[in-house]
Enzyme design. Structure first.
Site, PDB file in Angstrom:
ATOM      1  N   TYR A 178       0.862  -1.184   0.000  1.00  0.00           N
ATOM      2  CA  TYR A 178       0.000   0.000   0.000  1.00  0.00           C
ATOM      3  C   TYR A 178       0.901   1.239   0.000  1.00  0.00           C
ATOM      4  O   TYR A 178       1.872   1.306   0.752  1.00  0.00           O
ATOM      5  CB  TYR A 178      -0.877  -0.043   1.252  1.00  0.00           C
ATOM      6  CG  TYR A 178      -1.689   1.197   1.494  1.00  0.00           C
ATOM      7  CD1 TYR A 178      -2.765   1.502   0.681  1.00  0.00           C
ATOM      8  CD2 TYR A 178      -1.378   2.061   2.529  1.00  0.00           C
ATOM      9  CE1 TYR A 178      -3.516   2.648   0.900  1.00  0.00           C
ATOM     10  CE2 TYR A 178      -2.123   3.203   2.758  1.00  0.00           C
ATOM     11  CZ  TYR A 178      -3.188   3.500   1.938  1.00  0.00           C
ATOM     12  OH  TYR A 178      -3.927   4.639   2.164  1.00  0.00           O
ATOM     13  N   LYS A 199     -11.604   0.168   6.054  1.00  0.00           N
ATOM     14  CA  LYS A 199     -12.038  -0.537   4.862  1.00  0.00           C
ATOM     15  C   LYS A 199     -13.144  -1.542   5.223  1.00  0.00           C
ATOM     16  O   LYS A 199     -14.186  -1.143   5.682  1.00  0.00           O
ATOM     17  CB  LYS A 199     -10.830  -1.194   4.202  1.00  0.00           C
ATOM     18  CG  LYS A 199      -9.602  -0.259   4.090  1.00  0.00           C
ATOM     19  CD  LYS A 199      -9.827   0.960   3.230  1.00  0.00           C
ATOM     20  CE  LYS A 199      -8.724   2.013   3.370  1.00  0.00           C
ATOM     21  NZ  LYS A 199      -7.355   1.541   3.205  1.00  0.00           N
TER      22      LYS A 199
HETATM   23  C1  LIG Z   1      -6.050   1.999   3.518  1.00  0.00           C
HETATM   24  C2  LIG Z   1      -4.975   1.028   3.783  1.00  0.00           C
HETATM   25  C3  LIG Z   1      -4.011   1.268   4.770  1.00  0.00           C
HETATM   26  C4  LIG Z   1      -3.959   2.572   5.555  1.00  0.00           C
HETATM   27  O1  LIG Z   1      -5.042   2.741   6.393  1.00  0.00           O
HETATM   28  P1  LIG Z   1      -5.686   4.145   6.803  1.00  0.00           P
HETATM   29  O2  LIG Z   1      -6.837   3.761   7.651  1.00  0.00           O
HETATM   30  O3  LIG Z   1      -6.061   4.872   5.554  1.00  0.00           O
HETATM   31  O4  LIG Z   1      -4.626   4.901   7.554  1.00  0.00           O
HETATM   32  C5  LIG Z   1      -3.074   0.290   4.996  1.00  0.00           C
HETATM   33  N1  LIG Z   1      -3.052  -0.864   4.289  1.00  0.00           N
HETATM   34  C6  LIG Z   1      -3.950  -1.114   3.323  1.00  0.00           C
HETATM   35  C7  LIG Z   1      -3.881  -2.406   2.584  1.00  0.00           C
HETATM   36  C8  LIG Z   1      -4.938  -0.184   3.035  1.00  0.00           C
HETATM   37  O5  LIG Z   1      -5.825  -0.441   2.060  1.00  0.00           O
END
Ligand SMILES: *Cc1c(COP(=O)(O)O)cnc(C)c1O
Length: 384
Positions: free
Chosen positions: A105, A202
């Site tokens: 990411y 997510k």
């Molecule tokens: C979005 C995401 C992150 C970071 O998370 P945040 O809540 O935006 O700080 C880390 N790893 C993956 C795979 C992501 O999709």
């Protein structure tokens, strides 16, 4: 059987895992406890909570719940996924090495390189889908192997059990970012990982209405340090955010099932579409990581990436031509999203080894009616 037991089935624990109804009021969901401080019965005699950065009842309910879903003895909620990752990277000392997926990411990459790098962390990257490459690229001093599987946006698959062996034989710990799969589809700790990190923003939150992060582990020493860092650095989520993530987790099993079946239908339509050059979804039999994914995941998830024959122009047009899929960053919520990684989520890695091609489009397939999703993409593809 108690529905909150570790022995209860995963689905039952999703629904009941925060614990039994409140013993005082009978409330069936944890209260949103907004207090920043808690009365003490005598000096130093507290009833479990003293100050909400150090511990909060709503946060504790979420931590119990989500740790249970990951099969972890310890869980720590953070203000964002990156705050959770930051705490894990702080386990390392200056001069220690981190071996990171070369398509991690973008924010993970930026955090490691641009925040922890200047503080002395030695950051190296390799293709974690290739276990031989990991062995080849290993250097003394590597203390953490950091895998993301499936990866974002390529949806490459890393073999968690094999990577755990590689790391453990060399005295290192394996971290798995389980954001894309969630514990509903993949249980990294059971496969040998030492630490699981999440962006709860997510799938766990699941409704595009909260930003949060999580760390889960069964390693008591790691847990003690992460707990210390959670309090000492203070990147904690507020009680309302904890409540929302907890609420999302209660339907996680159902949502992940639907995300996966909808993504399967979307991927099979895209494979046959003349405008599409390549489809990336781990459930496709010709996906390079399909066999490993089939072994370590109980479903292939809702993320699909595709490359357009028409290059950048076609990719941009597709992103703007859908009507059910919303053009937006982020992923993992009930509504379907479409985005252009090169210009959006992954623009911060342009020019690095993590750069993504400009004909790539990423879909977060939601839980709407599958025909509406497939039909929307078909009409949009016809227009580019
Ligand atoms: C979005 C995401 C992150 C970071 O998370 P945040 O809540 O935006 O700080 C880390 N790893 C993956 C795979 C992501 O999709």
């Amino acid at each position: 059987m108690s529905p909150t037991d570790g022995d209860a089935s995963f689905e039952t624990r999703c629904v009941h895992g925060a614990g039994a109804p409140d013993p005082v009021t009978g409330a069936v969901v944890p209260a949103i406890s907004l207090a920043s401080t808690f009365a003490q019965d005598g000096v130093g005699q507290q009833r479990g909570f003293e100050y909400s950065r150090s511990g909060n009842p709503t946060r504790a309910a979420l931590e119990r719940h989500l740790a249970g879903l990951e099969g972890a003895g310890h869980g720590f909620a953070f203000a964002s996924g990156l705050a959770a990752e930051d705490a894990v990277l702080r386990l390392l000392a200056p001069g220690d090495g981190l071996l990171l997926s070369d398509d991690a990411y973008g924010g993970t990459f930026r955090l490691a390189r641009q925040v922890h790098g200047p503080a002395g962390l030695v950051v190296r990257t390799t293709r974690l889908a290739d276990v031989d490459a990991v062995v080849r690229e290993w250097s003394d001093g590597t203390r953490l192997l950091w895998a993301e599987t499936p990866t974002n946006p390529w949806l490459r698959i890393a073999d968690i059990a094999a990577l755990a062996d590689v790391a453990h034989e060399r005295g290192a710990l394996l971290v798995v970012d389980n954001t894309f799969a969630t514990p509903a589809l993949q249980q990294p700790l059971a496969l040998g990982a030492d630490i699981v990190v999440h962006s709860t923003t997510k799938y766990l939150g699941g409704h595009s209405d909260v930003v949060g992060g999580f760390v889960a582990t069964n390693d008591d020493e790691v847990a003690a340090r992460i707990g210390f860092l959670q309090n000492a650095a203070g990147a904690v989520p507020g009680p309302f955010d904890c409540y929302l993530v907890h609420r999302g987790c209660r339907t996680l099993h159902l949502r992940m099932e639907r995300h996966s079946t909808n993504a399967e239908a979307v991927a099979s339509m895209l494979v046959d579409h003349p405008a599409v050059a390549e489809v990336r979804w781990p459930g496709l039999p010709d996906h390079p990581g399909h066999d490993v994914a089939a072994r370590q995941m109980s479903g292939f998830g809702g993320m699909v990436s595709l490359r357009l024959r028409g290059g950048l122009d076609a990719a941009l047009r597709l992103c703007e031509a859908t009507e059910v899929f919303t053009l937006a960053e982020s992923l993992g919520a009930v509504e379907s999203l479409i985005e252009h990684p090169g210009r959006m989520t992954h623009s911060s890695v342009a020019g690095s080894e993590n750069e993504v091609p400009d004909d790539l489009v990423r879909l977060s397939v939601g839980i709407e009616a599958v025909d509406d999703l497939v039909g929307d993409l078909e009409q949009a593809l016809d227009r580019c």
